[in-house]
Design a protein around this motif. Structure first.
Motif, short mmCIF file in Angstrom:
data_model
loop_
_atom_site.label_atom_id
_atom_site.label_comp_id
_atom_site.label_asym_id
_atom_site.label_seq_id
_atom_site.Cartn_x
_atom_site.Cartn_y
_atom_site.Cartn_z
N PHE A 106 0.83 -1.21 0.00
CA PHE A 106 0.00 0.00 0.00
C PHE A 106 0.87 1.26 0.00
O PHE A 106 0.61 2.21 -0.74
N ALA A 107 1.89 1.27 0.86
CA ALA A 107 2.75 2.45 0.97
C ALA A 107 3.45 2.76 -0.34
O ALA A 107 3.56 3.92 -0.74
N ARG A 108 3.93 1.74 -1.02
CA ARG A 108 4.59 1.94 -2.31
C ARG A 108 3.63 2.54 -3.32
O ARG A 108 3.99 3.44 -4.09
N GLU A 109 2.39 2.06 -3.32
CA GLU A 109 1.39 2.59 -4.25
C GLU A 109 1.08 4.06 -3.95
O GLU A 109 0.78 4.84 -4.87
N LEU A 110 1.18 4.44 -2.68
CA LEU A 110 0.92 5.83 -2.27
C LEU A 110 2.15 6.71 -2.36
O LEU A 110 2.09 7.91 -2.04
N GLY A 111 3.28 6.14 -2.78
CA GLY A 111 4.50 6.91 -2.93
C GLY A 111 5.22 7.23 -1.64
O GLY A 111 6.00 8.19 -1.58
N LEU A 112 4.97 6.44 -0.60
CA LEU A 112 5.62 6.67 0.70
C LEU A 112 6.93 5.89 0.79
O LEU A 112 6.93 4.69 0.56
N PRO A 113 8.03 6.55 1.14
CA PRO A 113 9.28 5.81 1.37
C PRO A 113 9.14 4.85 2.54
O PRO A 113 8.48 5.15 3.53
N ILE A 114 9.78 3.69 2.40
CA ILE A 114 9.65 2.62 3.40
C ILE A 114 11.04 2.19 3.87
O ILE A 114 11.96 2.07 3.07
N THR A 115 11.15 1.92 5.15
CA THR A 115 12.33 1.27 5.70
C THR A 115 11.89 0.04 6.46
O THR A 115 11.02 0.13 7.34
N TYR A 116 12.45 -1.10 6.10
CA TYR A 116 12.15 -2.34 6.82
C TYR A 116 13.15 -2.52 7.95
O TYR A 116 14.32 -2.15 7.82
N GLN A 117 12.70 -3.11 9.04
CA GLN A 117 13.57 -3.31 10.19
C GLN A 117 13.44 -4.71 10.76
O GLN A 117 12.32 -5.23 10.89
N ASN A 118 14.58 -5.27 11.12
CA ASN A 118 14.61 -6.49 11.92
C ASN A 118 14.74 -6.06 13.38
O ASN A 118 15.72 -5.42 13.74
N VAL A 119 13.75 -6.39 14.18
CA VAL A 119 13.79 -6.02 15.59
C VAL A 119 14.57 -7.10 16.35
O VAL A 119 14.24 -8.28 16.27
N MET A 120 15.60 -6.67 17.05
CA MET A 120 16.53 -7.61 17.65
C MET A 120 15.98 -8.18 18.96
O MET A 120 16.36 -7.79 20.07
N VAL A 121 15.04 -9.11 18.81
CA VAL A 121 14.49 -9.83 19.96
C VAL A 121 14.98 -11.28 19.89
O VAL A 121 15.43 -11.75 18.85
N ASP A 122 14.87 -11.98 21.01
CA ASP A 122 15.22 -13.40 21.01
C ASP A 122 14.26 -14.16 20.09
O ASP A 122 13.07 -13.86 20.02
N HIS A 123 14.79 -15.14 19.39
CA HIS A 123 13.95 -15.96 18.52
C HIS A 123 12.86 -16.66 19.33
O HIS A 123 13.10 -17.11 20.47
N THR A 124 11.69 -16.74 18.77
CA THR A 124 10.61 -17.53 19.34
C THR A 124 10.66 -18.91 18.68
O THR A 124 10.65 -19.01 17.46
N TRP A 125 10.72 -19.94 19.50
CA TRP A 125 10.87 -21.29 18.96
C TRP A 125 9.57 -22.06 19.06
O TRP A 125 8.84 -21.96 20.04
N ARG B 202 7.70 -26.05 17.63
CA ARG B 202 8.07 -27.40 17.21
C ARG B 202 6.93 -28.04 16.44
O ARG B 202 5.76 -27.88 16.79
N SER B 203 7.27 -28.73 15.38
CA SER B 203 6.31 -29.52 14.62
C SER B 203 6.95 -30.87 14.34
O SER B 203 7.90 -30.97 13.55
N GLY B 204 6.46 -31.91 15.01
CA GLY B 204 7.11 -33.21 14.90
C GLY B 204 8.52 -33.13 15.45
O GLY B 204 8.73 -32.72 16.59
N ASN B 205 9.51 -33.49 14.64
CA ASN B 205 10.90 -33.38 15.08
C ASN B 205 11.61 -32.22 14.39
O ASN B 205 12.83 -32.21 14.26
N LEU B 206 10.84 -31.23 13.96
CA LEU B 206 11.40 -30.01 13.39
C LEU B 206 11.20 -28.85 14.36
O LEU B 206 10.13 -28.69 14.95
N TYR B 207 12.24 -28.03 14.51
CA TYR B 207 12.14 -26.82 15.32
C TYR B 207 12.21 -25.61 14.40
O TYR B 207 13.01 -25.56 13.47
N PHE B 208 11.35 -24.62 14.69
CA PHE B 208 11.28 -23.42 13.87
C PHE B 208 11.58 -22.20 14.74
O PHE B 208 10.96 -22.01 15.80
N GLY B 209 12.50 -21.38 14.27
CA GLY B 209 12.84 -20.14 14.96
C GLY B 209 12.22 -18.95 14.24
O GLY B 209 12.37 -18.81 13.03
N SER B 210 11.50 -18.11 14.98
CA SER B 210 10.82 -16.95 14.38
C SER B 210 11.44 -15.66 14.88
O SER B 210 11.65 -15.48 16.09
N SER B 211 11.73 -14.75 13.96
CA SER B 211 12.22 -13.42 14.31
C SER B 211 11.08 -12.42 14.17
O SER B 211 9.93 -12.79 13.92
#
Length: 204
Positions: free
Chosen positions: A78-97, A99-108
């Protein structure tokens, strides 16, 4: 093969929303404030948080739901369509883990910053552009957390990698391969994509 260009693509319904539903707000408040009001007012988009599936911009709009990455992608489209400049950010929090079966997933966690467009900035005769941070799952003590800027190709790779992980959790190995492969192609510096691809090769 997944289409990386579809990640931020606006659907006809999204264009209609801009041109009909919030056109008056855009004229009255400006595109930045009008978009923020639409995102955070239940009377407008009525967005819900949904961590089950990573959606592209059009899918998140149709569902009115998504995880933090999906909602960031939709807002950015939406912002791009409206011509608004965008900055994406990775927020430095601990990964949220999880589990599905024997797979572990880390979320940022990611968010984005909207800046007033250049034309509005020039009319204010100010040295400071107004910025607004959009965060759909604001972490505790967010003001004290460090953020790291991300490029758009980082966001695209994250989206593709998420879709690969979701397919992997459903034991759809072949589908997972194509999503992860595309993530690595879109951003060869995205290390998580290689990790996902390695797990897929191991399972295959």
């Amino acid at each position: 093969v997944p289409d990386a260009k579809a990640v931020f693509a606006l659907s006809l319904q999204m264009r209609n929303y801009l041109e009909r539903d919030i056109a008056s707000s855009i004229r009255q408040l400006g595109p930045q404030r009008a978009l923020v009001e639409a995102l955070h007012t239940k009377a407008q988009l009525r967005l819900e948080y949904d961590a089950e599936l990573t959606r592209n911009a059009a899918e998140a709009f149709d569902a009115r739901a998504g995880n933090c990455l999906s909602l960031v992608v939709m807002t950015a489209a939406f912002a791009r369509e409206l011509g608004l400049p965008i900055t994406y950010q990775n927020v430095m929090v601990d990964h949220t883990w999880s589990r599905s079966g024997n797979l572990y997933f880390g979320s940022s966690h990611v968010n984005l910053v909207l800046t007033e467009n250049t034309q509005e900035f020039q009319r204010t005769y100010s040295n400071v552009r107004a910025t607004l941070t959009i965060d759909f799952m604001r972490p505790k003590d967010a003001d004290k957390l460090y953020t790291h800027p991300l490029e758009e190709r980082d966001i695209v790779a994250m989206y593709l990698n998420n879709r690969a992980a979701e397919a992997l959790a459903q034991d759809r190995i072949d589908d997972a391969y194509w999503w992860a492969r595309e993530a690595v192609k879109e951003n060869p510096g995205f290390i998580a994509g290689y990790n996902t691809l390695a797990v897929i090769y191991q399972r295959h």
